[in-house]
Scaffold this motif. Structure first.
Motif: not given
Length: 183
Positions: A79-80, A91, A125
């Motif tokens: 996950l960014q 994200d 998430q």
């Protein structure tokens, strides 16, 4: 005393070398190129097998100055989380704004540390990841985030982001950095 044909063996016959000894001596005195080529080939295959190049789809966010490091661990897929001077993105989706170098006050919980919109999105998430984990053998929730943070941000901002991620069960935090040029 007379010489009885040499010193302890059948290599001499009347003071002359036998043909068999000359052949054996000629073979053993030269280099064994076949064995050396086998060794070099083995070393070459070993090096080729163990050498790898890391390809990553990791993209640095625009308008972001990452810190430099001498770290050797390649980036991994996760996950960014991007913390720029202006906003926090998860994200590539904007979560909250950074105003005057700090998190917008309306997005903080009463304790002044927890970032509510980020915690909500991280919970979504996590729930999505756990749902996939329950319906697939290939996926498991690891709680890993790769965080890109501008090197000019105040520590108090990063502390709030890290705290919020930890509260949301994303405890494996990887910090994205640029490789420092050696020299």
């Amino acid at each position: 005393m007379a010489d009885m044909g040499g010193s302890g063996g059948s290599s001499f016959r009347g003071g002359k070398l036998t043909g068999r000894f000359r052949k054996r001596q000629a073979v053993s005195s030269g280099l064994m190129l076949t064995a050396m080529m086998d060794i070099l080939t083995t070393i070459l295959f070993f090096l080729m097998k163990n050498y790898s190049t890391v390809q990553s789809d990791f993209a640095q966010a625009k308008d972001l100055n990452l810190p430099y490091s001498s770290a050797l661990v390649p980036p991994q897929a996760a996950l960014q989380l991007i913390v720029s001077k202006d906003a926090i993105l998860l994200d590539d989706q904007p979560i909250t704004h950074i105003v005057d170098g700090d998190i917008d006050k309306k997005d903080l919980y009463r304790d002044g540390v927890l970032i509510v919109p980020l915690a909500q999105e991280l919970k979504k998430q996590k729930d999505r990841s756990l749902y996939i984990q329950n319906h697939s053998d290939d996926h498991s929730f690891t709680g890993t985030i790769v965080m890109q943070a501008d090197k000019t941000l105040k520590f108090s901002v990063l502390k709030k982001v890290i705290y919020t991620a930890g509260i949301s069960d994303f405890v494996n935090l990887k910090l994205a950095v640029l490789k420092k040029d050696e020299g």
